[in-house]
Every structure is written in C-alpha cells, then in structure tokens.
Design a protein around this motif. Structure first.
Motif, PDB file in Angstrom:
ATOM      1  N   LEU A 157       0.850  -1.194   0.000  1.00  0.00           N
ATOM      2  CA  LEU A 157       0.000   0.000   0.000  1.00  0.00           C
ATOM      3  C   LEU A 157       0.881   1.237   0.000  1.00  0.00           C
ATOM      4  O   LEU A 157       1.840   1.320   0.786  1.00  0.00           O
ATOM      5  CB  LEU A 157      -0.905   0.013   1.238  1.00  0.00           C
ATOM      6  N   ALA A 158       0.580   2.177  -0.876  1.00  0.00           N
ATOM      7  CA  ALA A 158       1.319   3.436  -0.887  1.00  0.00           C
ATOM      8  C   ALA A 158       0.962   4.211   0.382  1.00  0.00           C
ATOM      9  O   ALA A 158      -0.159   4.697   0.530  1.00  0.00           O
ATOM     10  CB  ALA A 158       0.961   4.241  -2.135  1.00  0.00           C
ATOM     11  N   ALA A 159       1.931   4.302   1.300  1.00  0.00           N
ATOM     12  CA  ALA A 159       1.682   4.979   2.569  1.00  0.00           C
ATOM     13  C   ALA A 159       1.676   6.496   2.418  1.00  0.00           C
ATOM     14  O   ALA A 159       1.148   7.214   3.259  1.00  0.00           O
ATOM     15  CB  ALA A 159       2.740   4.561   3.594  1.00  0.00           C
ATOM     16  N   LYS A 160       2.270   6.962   1.333  1.00  0.00           N
ATOM     17  CA  LYS A 160       2.294   8.391   1.014  1.00  0.00           C
ATOM     18  C   LYS A 160       2.383   8.521  -0.499  1.00  0.00           C
ATOM     19  O   LYS A 160       2.530   7.521  -1.207  1.00  0.00           O
ATOM     20  CB  LYS A 160       3.493   9.072   1.688  1.00  0.00           C
ATOM     21  N   ASP A 161       2.262   9.724  -1.006  1.00  0.00           N
ATOM     22  CA  ASP A 161       2.386   9.925  -2.450  1.00  0.00           C
ATOM     23  C   ASP A 161       3.770   9.472  -2.910  1.00  0.00           C
ATOM     24  O   ASP A 161       4.784   9.881  -2.334  1.00  0.00           O
ATOM     25  CB  ASP A 161       2.182  11.400  -2.805  1.00  0.00           C
ATOM     26  N   MET A 162       3.789   8.619  -3.943  1.00  0.00           N
ATOM     27  CA  MET A 162       5.044   8.028  -4.387  1.00  0.00           C
ATOM     28  C   MET A 162       5.168   8.094  -5.902  1.00  0.00           C
ATOM     29  O   MET A 162       4.176   8.223  -6.622  1.00  0.00           O
ATOM     30  CB  MET A 162       5.115   6.553  -3.946  1.00  0.00           C
ATOM     31  N   LYS A 163       6.408   7.972  -6.377  1.00  0.00           N
ATOM     32  CA  LYS A 163       6.699   7.857  -7.809  1.00  0.00           C
ATOM     33  C   LYS A 163       7.186   6.439  -8.099  1.00  0.00           C
ATOM     34  O   LYS A 163       8.012   5.886  -7.388  1.00  0.00           O
ATOM     35  CB  LYS A 163       7.773   8.860  -8.219  1.00  0.00           C
ATOM     36  N   LEU A 164       6.633   5.834  -9.152  1.00  0.00           N
ATOM     37  CA  LEU A 164       7.088   4.526  -9.626  1.00  0.00           C
ATOM     38  C   LEU A 164       7.403   4.674 -11.107  1.00  0.00           C
ATOM     39  O   LEU A 164       6.507   4.669 -11.950  1.00  0.00           O
ATOM     40  CB  LEU A 164       6.012   3.468  -9.416  1.00  0.00           C
ATOM     41  N   GLY A 165       8.685   4.841 -11.417  1.00  0.00           N
ATOM     42  CA  GLY A 165       9.048   5.120 -12.798  1.00  0.00           C
ATOM     43  C   GLY A 165       8.406   6.427 -13.227  1.00  0.00           C
ATOM     44  O   GLY A 165       8.604   7.468 -12.591  1.00  0.00           O
TER      45      GLY A 165
END
Length: 529
Positions: free
Chosen positions: A406-414
């Motif tokens: 689960l994304a616990a915070k705003d994230m970047k994936l590629g």
C-alpha cells in the motif's frame, strides 16, 4: 422545560455523531475513491468504473469461485486463468498496469520488473497496508511489519537463521522426515506388496508441522498439534473473508466469524506463552542454558539487545522485543515455516511423479552424494540437480503467488505517480510465467534453465524476476531453512522409493493463503529394491 432541555443535549449529540459518520462514509466510500480514480486515469491507466462500496469484488469473488469449483482439464502448469481469472481479464482488456477495485481501494497491477523492484526496495513508502489488519492473525511478526519495526525484528531474529545455526538443525530435519518415511514403509509391510497408492499431502503437512515444532520449540508435533489445528481453523475463516475485507463494515456484518478469529488468536497466544514460560522457568529453577532451538536463539538474541541497551543506559524499550512480539514471531514460525515448505514439497513430488526421467536423475545424484547413508548438511548444500528442480518448482508453483503493498504516502514509480491509499498488486505467479521474461517455454517444467544459477535463468540467459521468497531487503528470512528442509525430505524419499502420479490425481491448485492441491496429491509409491 427542564425535561425538554435535558433531552436536547443527547439528541444534538446523536445528530452530530450521525453527521460525522455520514461525512466519514461519504469521504471513504465515494469522494476518496473517485479522487484516486481521477488521478490514475489522468496518467492513462485504465480500469472498470468505480462501483459504490464494493468496487470489483463481486466479479472477483464470482470468477474465483467458478474457476475453483472444478479441477483443471489437464495437467497444465498454466495456472493464471485458474488462480487470477479477474486480473487476467483486466490485463487482456486494458493492457499492462491496469487497476482494479478492492471495494473502495484501487489496486494497481504491476507487471514491470523494474517497477516492482522499486516497490519492494522501499518498505517505508510501500507498506503491507490494510490487509495486515486481518492477515495479522495468520502472518504476525516480521512478515507484516514495515520501517523501523521491521528492521528491529530482523536484527533480533537473524541470528536464528545463520548457516551455522541451520547446521545444528539438520538432525531435526532428518528426524521428522525419517519418521514420515517409516510410516510410508509400514504400509508396504501391511499389504505385503512393492507398491501402494496414497495421498501424500496429509503426510507432508504433518511432517513439516513436526519439523517446525521441534526446530522452534524443541518439542514434538504432539505438543504443538493443538496450535496447528487452531491456526488451520483460523486460516479457513480468514480466507473466507479476505477478498471481501476491503468492504467497509464487513467485520460487523459477519461478527460471529471475526469473534472466532480473535478467540483463536487468544488461545494460540496462551499456548505459545505457556511454552515460553516453561522454558524460562526451567532456566531459572534448574539453571538450564537456553536451548538451541529457534525460540531459544530468539530469546538469547533478544536478551543480548536488552543487556546492551541497559548497559548503555538506554531506557528506550523499542530496541528489544516484548513478550507479545516474541509470541508473534513464534506463531509466524509455525504458520510461515509449515505452510510454505509443505507447498514446495507437494508440488515437487507432483512434478517428479510426472517427469520420471528427472526423478531418476535426482535420485542418481542423491545416491552418488549419500549412498544409503543419512544425508548431511554439506552434502545437501552440494545437490545441484535437486536445487535446479526445487527452483523450477518455486517458479511454476510459488507458495505465495501474489504480494500486495500500500502506498503509505504519495510516491513515484518510474513515470507513474501513485497517490497515498493506492494498493500495489504484484502477481508473482504471472511474472514467473511471463514468456517475455522467461521465454516461450515459460509454462513448461524446464529445470535446466537454472543450470547456471538464478541470474542466468531468464530468457536468453538474462536475469528474470524470481520471487518465491520476495525481493531485496525483504527477502524471506527463512529461505535457507526452507530449502534445506526440502532437500532433506526429498533426499530421503528418493533413497527409499520411486513414485508416479496416480490416475486418480485431480490437478486443482488453489490458494489457501499459500498454494495447495485442492484435492490432495495421489501417487503410486514403489519401494526401491
């Protein structure tokens, strides 16, 4: 007038509560899902439109029940249509990296090896998430922790799984496996024959349970079987509700089952605590040293951390494990160790029962290394063909076919922006069967692909995602324990018997938290001359 004034206060309080609950529900069940849907669609990601409250769960459950209601038509290793029918449908419909709806929670399907590596290598940004609320009853301890708590547990538990410690457990592995072999041999004595037909799945489960009981607590399966029976009942209840658990208030609707899950948890806690306190009492009253089982090593490592912390005048008890945390780790030894190894062994026997030629090659290697003598640690570590076979079984039939974060915070994936609250679905089985990664024979039993190791097993001798034990820093701490036990069991079986699949075998793998044969594994067992 006074009575009217007295009534106004609780009425207003009730109205405020109802308003708060309504606002919370609207936000949880509509506003937030629609916001997340908009953010994902703006990046070109596709999915079915969000359905209020349930999302895609109705269709997911229906398709899963349909595919599991009957066995596969042939002994095929193409398991994805059976185990992930809805996910496969989404991929065909929308292409790679679509998303689906676990109730009001969007689940982003990751099929890119580079992206899933970023997910696994960032335990602070991508956590075990909401499923852990229910899964904690079956997978407590280090497997469900994130961040600093995970790091603390890994530091204290790691000494129990070093190669030196595993060497001392080889005798335990042998003892439990050999007892199973003796039970199989008794069947030949009673029938006065050279072959018999049997379902080996119950035997393999009991044997792996016995190993964990002895390795973890220095006790026999008889002492620990009550814990296993309770955990088995609990696993059935958890699986019954796992897919629907994302639906808000589901636990209230099915309160009886959830109360039973919690009751079993309390009972298991009391049983494990009793074993721990018995060991502690023996140490205090009789001056016994800590036993070199997993529990003893864990308590010893934990005490070392406690002493060092107190010696440095550090009053922060976050550096050592509490009694409840020790209990959680013991419960994980039980479930994680037993279920995954039993899954590996049963599908290994299934594949070798079909591919008799490779069974013969594995037996030849075992007899060359050990003859008819007891297998030892050094010899088990040098079984190349057996290791290749086990790796290929783990690729085709991974004990844990999927993982979620689960994304616990705003994230970047590629190039993707993943807002907080989005679940990441990593279909390990699909990645293991992907022809773009493993070649056109990805769904075939080709153990020779591992002849030069894992890094050259992919398409064109290139690295491919091999994830039966996770990835990166979160690689399963019990990996070597599992492989060593599997090698011991397989070596003993190959020394005494040869086996083939029975015509009555029904090929129906199913996910019961781990991958298992729905109708057991019926084989014809032959005694070697």
């Amino acid at each position: 007038m006074l009575e009217a004034t007295t009534l106004i206060v609780p009425i207003m309080a009730a109205m405020v509560m109802v308003s708060w609950v309504w606002t919370k529900m609207v936000k949880t069940l509509w506003l937030n899902p629609k916001r997340l849907e908009r953010v994902l669609r703006e990046q070109g990601l596709q999915a079915n439109p969000y359905k209020f409250w349930v999302g895609d769960l109705k269709e997911i459950v229906k398709m899963d029940e349909e595919t599991s209601s009957k066995p596969m038509m042939s002994l095929s290793h193409d398991l994805c249509p059976r185990l992930f029918p809805f996910v496969l449908n989404m991929l065909h419909k929308y292409g790679k990296n679509p998303f689906l709806w676990y109730g009001p929670t969007p689940g982003l399907i990751i099929m890119s090896p580079e992206i899933f590596k970023d997910v696994f290598n960032n335990p602070y940004g991508f956590t075990k998430g909401r499923l852990s609320t229910l899964m904690k009853y079956l997978a407590p301890g280090i497997v469900r922790y994130d961040g600093d708590k995970w790091a603390k547990h890994k530091k204290i538990i790691s000494p129990a799984f070093t190669l030196d410690k595993l060497k001392t457990m080889t005798e335990t592995f042998f003892q439990s496996c050999n007892e199973m072999i003796q039970e199989w041999e008794k069947m030949f004595l009673s029938s006065n024959g050279t072959w018999c037909e049997m379902d080996v799945w119950p035997s393999l489960m009991n044997m792996t349970q016995d190993v964990i009981s002895r390795a973890a607590f220095g006790s026999s399966y008889e002492e620990g079987k009550q814990i296993f029976h309770l955990l088995r009942d609990q696993s059935q209840l958890v699986r019954k509700h796992l897919q629907r658990y994302h639906i808000p208030f589901w636990s209230f609707v099915h309160g009886k089952d959830f109360r039973r899950i919690k009751e079993i948890d309390r009972m298991v806690n009391d049983l494990v605590k009793g074993i721990i306190k018995k060991d502690e009492k023996a140490m205090k009253e009789e001056g016994e040293a800590l036993k070199k089982d997993l529990l003893g090593i864990l308590l010893e490592s934990n005490q070392k951390e406690t002493d060092q912390s107190q010696g440095n005048h550090n009053k922060n008890n976050n550096v050592w494990l509490s009694m409840n945390e020790v209990i959680d780790e013991c419960k994980f030894f039980y479930f994680g160790g037993q279920a995954t190894i039993a899954s590996l062994l049963v599908f290994t026997m299934m594949l070798l029962g079909k591919h008799i030629d490779w069974q013969a090659r594995a037996r030849e290697e075992v007899l060359q290394v050990f003859g008819n003598q007891k297998p030892n640690f050094d010899g088990l570590s040098h079984l190349k063909i057996v290791t290749m076979i086990l790796y290929e079984v783990l690729r085709l039939y991974p004990p844990v076919p999927r993982q979620d974060r689960l994304a616990a915070k705003d994230m970047k994936l590629g190039d993707l922006f993943v807002p907080a609250g989005v679940q990441i679905f990593v279909p390990i089985l699909m990645l293991h069967h992907d022809e773009d990664l493993w070649g056109s024979d990805a769904k075939e039993f080709k153990q020779e692909r591992f002849s030069e190791g894992i890094l050259k097993a992919g398409k064109g001798n290139s690295p491919a995602p091999f994830l039966p034990f996770g990835w990166g820093a979160r690689t399963c701490i019990g990996k070597n324990f599992s492989l060593l036990q599997a090698k011991m069991a397989l070596s003993l079986i190959l020394q005494r018997f040869w086996f083939e699949l029975s015509p009555s075998y029904s090929h129906a793998p199913i996910i019961l938290l781990t991958l298992q044969p729905q109708h057991g594994l019926h084989i014809i067992l032959h005694k070697l001359e």
